[in-house]
Design a protein around this motif. Structure first.
Motif, PDB file in Angstrom:
ATOM      1  N   THR A  93       1.180   0.174  -5.124  1.00 25.27           N
ATOM      2  CA  THR A  93       0.170   1.227  -5.146  1.00 25.27           C
ATOM      3  C   THR A  93       0.760   2.496  -5.746  1.00 25.27           C
ATOM      4  OG1 THR A  93      -0.880   0.333  -3.183  1.00 25.27           O
ATOM      5  CG2 THR A  93      -1.300   2.652  -3.659  1.00 25.27           C
ATOM      6  N   TYR A  95     -12.115  10.377  -9.540  1.00 24.77           N
ATOM      7  CA  TYR A  95     -12.371   9.205 -10.377  1.00 24.77           C
ATOM      8  C   TYR A  95     -12.404   9.567 -11.860  1.00 24.77           C
ATOM      9  CZ  TYR A  95     -12.818   5.767  -6.666  1.00 24.77           C
ATOM     10  OH  TYR A  95     -12.534   4.908  -5.632  1.00 24.77           O
ATOM     11  N   HIS A 153     -14.481  13.840  -4.808  1.00 21.66           N
ATOM     12  CA  HIS A 153     -14.518  12.394  -5.063  1.00 21.66           C
ATOM     13  C   HIS A 153     -14.758  12.105  -6.551  1.00 21.66           C
ATOM     14  CE1 HIS A 153     -16.198   8.270  -4.475  1.00 21.66           C
ATOM     15  NE2 HIS A 153     -15.354   8.244  -3.464  1.00 21.66           N
ATOM     16  N   PHE A 207      -9.296  -5.410  -4.211  1.00 23.26           N
ATOM     17  CA  PHE A 207      -9.140  -5.627  -2.769  1.00 23.26           C
ATOM     18  C   PHE A 207     -10.296  -4.917  -2.073  1.00 23.26           C
ATOM     19  CE2 PHE A 207      -4.308  -5.417  -3.619  1.00 23.26           C
ATOM     20  CZ  PHE A 207      -4.255  -6.772  -3.880  1.00 23.26           C
ATOM     21  N   ALA A 234      -9.189  -0.694  -5.292  1.00 22.90           N
ATOM     22  CA  ALA A 234      -9.742  -1.015  -3.969  1.00 22.90           C
ATOM     23  C   ALA A 234     -10.820  -0.045  -3.486  1.00 22.90           C
ATOM     24  CB  ALA A 234      -8.611  -1.092  -2.934  1.00 22.90           C
ATOM     25  N   GLY A 235     -11.359   0.771  -4.339  1.00 24.27           N
ATOM     26  CA  GLY A 235     -12.429   1.686  -3.901  1.00 24.27           C
ATOM     27  C   GLY A 235     -13.780   0.995  -4.008  1.00 24.27           C
ATOM     28  N   SER A 236     -14.622   1.178  -3.007  1.00 20.99           N
ATOM     29  CA  SER A 236     -15.885   0.453  -3.012  1.00 20.99           C
ATOM     30  C   SER A 236     -17.105   1.367  -3.025  1.00 20.99           C
ATOM     31  CB  SER A 236     -15.960  -0.471  -1.800  1.00 20.99           C
ATOM     32  OG  SER A 236     -14.866  -1.345  -1.805  1.00 20.99           O
ATOM     33  N   SER A 237     -16.909   2.671  -3.223  1.00 20.18           N
ATOM     34  CA  SER A 237     -18.048   3.573  -3.371  1.00 20.18           C
ATOM     35  C   SER A 237     -18.694   3.309  -4.733  1.00 20.18           C
ATOM     36  CB  SER A 237     -17.560   5.019  -3.325  1.00 20.18           C
ATOM     37  OG  SER A 237     -16.707   5.248  -4.437  1.00 20.18           O
ATOM     38  N   ASN A 292     -12.198   8.822   1.825  1.00 19.64           N
ATOM     39  CA  ASN A 292     -12.349   7.381   1.600  1.00 19.64           C
ATOM     40  C   ASN A 292     -13.782   6.999   1.964  1.00 19.64           C
ATOM     41  OD1 ASN A 292     -12.371   4.577   1.816  1.00 19.64           O
ATOM     42  ND2 ASN A 292     -10.243   4.501   2.498  1.00 19.64           N
ATOM     43  N   ARG A 293     -14.651   6.987   0.948  1.00 23.09           N
ATOM     44  CA  ARG A 293     -16.081   6.885   1.187  1.00 23.09           C
ATOM     45  C   ARG A 293     -16.476   5.524   1.745  1.00 23.09           C
ATOM     46  NH1 ARG A 293     -19.496   9.906  -3.292  1.00 23.09           N
ATOM     47  NH2 ARG A 293     -18.484  11.685  -2.272  1.00 23.09           N
ATOM     48  N   SER A 294     -15.976   4.458   1.149  1.00 20.85           N
ATOM     49  CA  SER A 294     -16.437   3.132   1.592  1.00 20.85           C
ATOM     50  C   SER A 294     -15.953   2.822   3.007  1.00 20.85           C
ATOM     51  CB  SER A 294     -16.019   2.038   0.619  1.00 20.85           C
ATOM     52  OG  SER A 294     -14.747   2.264   0.089  1.00 20.85           O
ATOM     53  N   ARG A 295     -14.724   3.247   3.357  1.00 19.27           N
ATOM     54  CA  ARG A 295     -14.223   2.964   4.699  1.00 19.27           C
ATOM     55  C   ARG A 295     -15.001   3.778   5.734  1.00 19.27           C
ATOM     56  NH1 ARG A 295      -9.471   0.284   5.707  1.00 19.27           N
ATOM     57  NH2 ARG A 295      -9.697  -0.215   3.509  1.00 19.27           N
ATOM     58  N   HIS A 322     -10.793  -4.247   8.075  1.00 15.91           N
ATOM     59  CA  HIS A 322     -10.816  -5.580   7.465  1.00 15.91           C
ATOM     60  C   HIS A 322     -11.169  -6.602   8.546  1.00 15.91           C
ATOM     61  CE1 HIS A 322      -9.089  -4.559   3.531  1.00 15.91           C
ATOM     62  NE2 HIS A 322      -8.523  -3.564   4.188  1.00 15.91           N
ATOM     63  N   VAL A 365      -4.929   4.000  -7.044  1.00 19.70           N
ATOM     64  CA  VAL A 365      -5.650   4.755  -6.020  1.00 19.70           C
ATOM     65  C   VAL A 365      -5.775   6.215  -6.449  1.00 19.70           C
ATOM     66  CG1 VAL A 365      -4.891   3.239  -4.145  1.00 19.70           C
ATOM     67  CG2 VAL A 365      -3.604   5.330  -4.616  1.00 19.70           C
ATOM     68  N   ALA A 385       0.852  -1.188   0.000  1.00 20.71           N
ATOM     69  CA  ALA A 385       0.000   0.000   0.000  1.00 20.71           C
ATOM     70  C   ALA A 385       0.890   1.241   0.000  1.00 20.71           C
ATOM     71  CB  ALA A 385      -0.905  -0.009   1.220  1.00 20.71           C
ATOM     72  N   ASP A 386       0.297   2.392  -0.280  1.00 23.20           N
ATOM     73  CA  ASP A 386       1.088   3.616  -0.235  1.00 23.20           C
ATOM     74  C   ASP A 386       0.198   4.845  -0.237  1.00 23.20           C
ATOM     75  OD1 ASP A 386       3.647   4.833  -0.159  1.00 23.20           O
ATOM     76  OD2 ASP A 386       3.375   5.491  -2.217  1.00 23.20           O
TER      77      ASP A 386
HETATM   78  C1  LIG Z   1      -7.192  -3.414   0.844  1.00 21.21           C
HETATM   79  C2  LIG Z   1      -7.177  -1.958   0.530  1.00 21.21           C
HETATM   80  C3  LIG Z   1      -5.967  -1.352   0.291  1.00 21.21           C
HETATM   81  C4  LIG Z   1      -5.903   0.007  -0.001  1.00 21.21           C
HETATM   82  N1  LIG Z   1      -4.700   0.577  -0.219  1.00 21.21           N
HETATM   83  C5  LIG Z   1      -4.626   1.899  -0.443  1.00 21.21           C
HETATM   84  C6  LIG Z   1      -3.383   2.527  -0.612  1.00 21.21           C
HETATM   85  O1  LIG Z   1      -2.346   1.888  -0.588  1.00 21.21           O
HETATM   86  N2  LIG Z   1      -3.346   3.864  -0.817  1.00 21.21           N
HETATM   87  C7  LIG Z   1      -4.483   4.617  -0.874  1.00 21.21           C
HETATM   88  O2  LIG Z   1      -4.389   5.828  -1.088  1.00 21.21           O
HETATM   89  N3  LIG Z   1      -5.690   4.042  -0.715  1.00 21.21           N
HETATM   90  C8  LIG Z   1      -5.778   2.713  -0.498  1.00 21.21           C
HETATM   91  N4  LIG Z   1      -6.989   2.134  -0.302  1.00 21.21           N
HETATM   92  C9  LIG Z   1      -8.182   2.980  -0.413  1.00 21.21           C
HETATM   93  C10 LIG Z   1      -8.844   2.838  -1.769  1.00 21.21           C
HETATM   94  O3  LIG Z   1      -7.961   2.976  -2.839  1.00 21.21           O
HETATM   95  C11 LIG Z   1      -9.919   3.875  -1.928  1.00 21.21           C
HETATM   96  O4  LIG Z   1      -9.407   5.172  -1.919  1.00 21.21           O
HETATM   97  C12 LIG Z   1     -10.863   3.773  -0.813  1.00 21.21           C
HETATM   98  O5  LIG Z   1     -11.341   2.456  -0.698  1.00 21.21           O
HETATM   99  C13 LIG Z   1     -11.986   4.743  -0.987  1.00 21.21           C
HETATM  100  O6  LIG Z   1     -12.562   4.617  -2.219  1.00 21.21           O
HETATM  101  P1  LIG Z   1     -14.062   4.979  -2.357  1.00 21.21           P
HETATM  102  O7  LIG Z   1     -14.167   6.416  -1.956  1.00 21.21           O
HETATM  103  O8  LIG Z   1     -14.358   4.695  -3.806  1.00 21.21           O
HETATM  104  O9  LIG Z   1     -14.801   4.087  -1.437  1.00 21.21           O
HETATM  105  C14 LIG Z   1      -7.089   0.771  -0.036  1.00 21.21           C
HETATM  106  C15 LIG Z   1      -8.312   0.148   0.211  1.00 21.21           C
HETATM  107  C16 LIG Z   1      -8.377  -1.207   0.487  1.00 21.21           C
HETATM  108  C17 LIG Z   1      -9.700  -1.846   0.721  1.00 21.21           C
END
Ligand SMILES: Cc1cc2nc3c(=O)[nH]c(=O)nc-3n(C[C@H](O)[C@H](O)[C@H](O)COP(=O)(O)O)c2cc1C
Length: 449
Positions: free
Chosen positions: A95, A148, A144, A234, A216-219, A329-332, A360, A126, A57-58
């Motif tokens: 990343t 994208y 946001h 992821f 890895a974004g889930s929004s 980071n919307r989904s988190r 997680h 990312v 990650a980064d």
């Molecule tokens: C397993 C995992 C690893 C991630 N690693 C990084 C990362 O290294 N750097 C980063 O900026 N965001 C990382 N994210 C965040 C995602 O890239 C993304 O920004 C975040 O899930 C929010 O996206 P969303 O707003 O579409 O939900 C990670 C997310 C997950 C689930």
């Protein structure tokens, strides 16, 4: 007869472990975070277990409260080049941000890693959700949707660049003095809303054609972006029901982009505390939990939710009047707030729940129990594999490889030997043609890509 469906396993490498107090536990060496040998050893162990890949990650800012955690770390592409030289098969996923890079720079770096590693490069795409990152580039954090939109344009340009040298363009014909067939090397002429890139790239097409694309974004926008571009995703999912819903949702979006369900793999995270008995695993988890520093946890929680929680009582709930969503980071954000509400957690309770895996799933148990959980998700439409996040390194990965992987293998769920030398091969994904070669085959003379 079709081959049995097999799990894909990625080791998510993070310093000396995913648990936020890992650096304080006697099973780790906190000085290892900047020791190349530490990471090479981890990668070789993952390779010994025949895992598909490792992932780094980064972010482009110091994230979190470094007073209380070992947060300094290497830039991933640089480190993976050193790991490539110490391994032969394991996939190498770095990343990198589409918000704070230019397509030419990054396409070039990933093509380089793909050549250096013999076809093992992957890119975790990312958009950089934090405000701290924007401040390192002298800008306000883009919204946001804008992030994208830029990422889409970035990928369009990057893919053209990777395709700009067709296969067979490098001749190295010393007798005739022709190094390259320039009819097979193309300017890309990309003109998008964010980027203008003439091309071609200054490095030939890598062994995989393009690096494996991970996201890895889930929004909503994140899932749509993944459906268009990603080959592996992821994701943080807490329950089997949530995992199934996410899996079905994402796979259901692929047809819109002319893609089949097998062209994108979903890998939820799992952070396993492994013991030879349930009690031993739970005791180990408790040892780590006892080392949590609430001051650090508050900073992490504030970072994850984008809210300043520093003045709030630890033994009270999350404050009222939380926003519905975030530009970060919307989904988190949604996962964390949902978890607190569903389980009626105090801030301290929430910090404890997030300390192991930042949202997680954390599972403590015997190797059989961990394998059962993995199998359950794999066989019930929630996962194509797992993003394995050991709470501490290197021992947590050693235990996974030595004790969990053999069980998965005995159950016929995981490979015994590598069948490929490339990351795409491990994930069972095709090597893409250059778009320019495809145009030529279709009899089109002019490429207007
Ligand atoms: C397993 C995992 C690893 C991630 N690693 C990084 C990362 O290294 N750097 C980063 O900026 N965001 C990382 N994210 C965040 C995602 O890239 C993304 O920004 C975040 O899930 C929010 O996206 P969303 O707003 O579409 O939900 C990670 C997310 C997950 C689930």
């Amino acid at each position: 007869m079709t081959a049995p469906r097999r799990l894909h396993l990625n080791a998510f490498v993070m310093g000396v472990g995913h648990h936020e107090a890992a650096w304080r536990h006697p099973r780790t060496d906190p000085a290892a975070t900047l020791d190349v040998g530490h990471y090479q050893r981890i990668a070789r162990k993952a390779e010994e277990g025949r895992l598909d890949s490792i992932f780094l990650a980064d972010g482009v800012a110091l994230a979190g409260n470094v007073r209380h955690n070992a947060l300094d770390h290497f830039e991933p592409l640089t480190l993976l080049a050193a790991i490539a030289a110490a391994t032969e098969h394991i996939g190498l996923i770095a990343t990198a941000s589409t918000t704070y890079n230019e397509p030419f720079n990054l396409a070039r770096k990933f093509a380089s890693l793909d050549h250096i590693s013999g076809g093992r490069a992957g890119w975790n795409i990312v958009t950089s959700a934090s405000e701290a990152e924007a401040r390192n580039f002298g800008v306000d954090r883009p919204g946001h949707a804008d992030r994208y939109a830029r990422a889409d344009d970035f990928l369009e340009a990057a893919v053209k660049l990777w395709d700009s040298w067709e296969d067979g363009s490098v001749l190295r014909d010393t007798a005739s003095g022709v190094f390259a067939d320039t009819a097979k090397i193309h300017e890309v002429g990309h003109e998008g809303p964010f980027f203008r890139v003439k091309g071609p790239l200054n490095i030939s097409r890598g062994p995989q054609g393009r690096p494996l694309l991970v996201q890895a974004g889930s929004s909503e926008s994140g899932k749509e972006f993944a459906a268009r571009w990603a080959e592996a995703v992821f994701t943080a999912q807490q329950t089997l029901a949530e995992g199934k819903a996410f899996y079905a949702d994402l796979k259901g979006r692929l047809a819109r982009y002319g893609r089949g369900a097998g062209e994108l793999l979903v890998l939820p995270g799992i952070s396993p505390f492994i013991g030879s008995t349930e009690a031993e695993a739970e005791r180990l988890q408790e040892e780590f939990q006892e080392l949590i520093n609430p001051e650090y946890g508050i900073a992490q929680l504030s970072h994850m939710t984008g809210l300043d929680l520093s003045g709030h009582p630890l033994d009270g709930p999350l404050p009222d009047g939380l926003p519905e969503t975030t530009e970060g980071n919307r989904s988190r954000f949604e996962l964390v707030v949902g978890l607190a509400r569903r389980e009626g957690l105090t801030i301290r309770g929430l910090i404890g729940r997030l300390a192991g895996g930042r949202g997680h799933r954390v599972v403590a148990g015997t190797p059989e129990r961990i394998a059962d959980q993995i199998q359950e998700w794999f066989e019930n439409g929630a996962a194509d594999g797992f993003n394995v996040m050991p709470p501490y390194y290197p021992g947590g990965l050693d235990d996974f490889v030595d004790h969990v992987v053999p069980i998965l293998r005995a159950r016929g769920l995981f490979r015994t030997e590598y069948e490929s030398r490339t990351l795409r091969g491990h994930y069972g994904l095709a090597r893409p043609d250059s778009r320019y070669a495809s145009f030529a085959r279709a009899g089109l003379t002019e490429v207007t890509a």
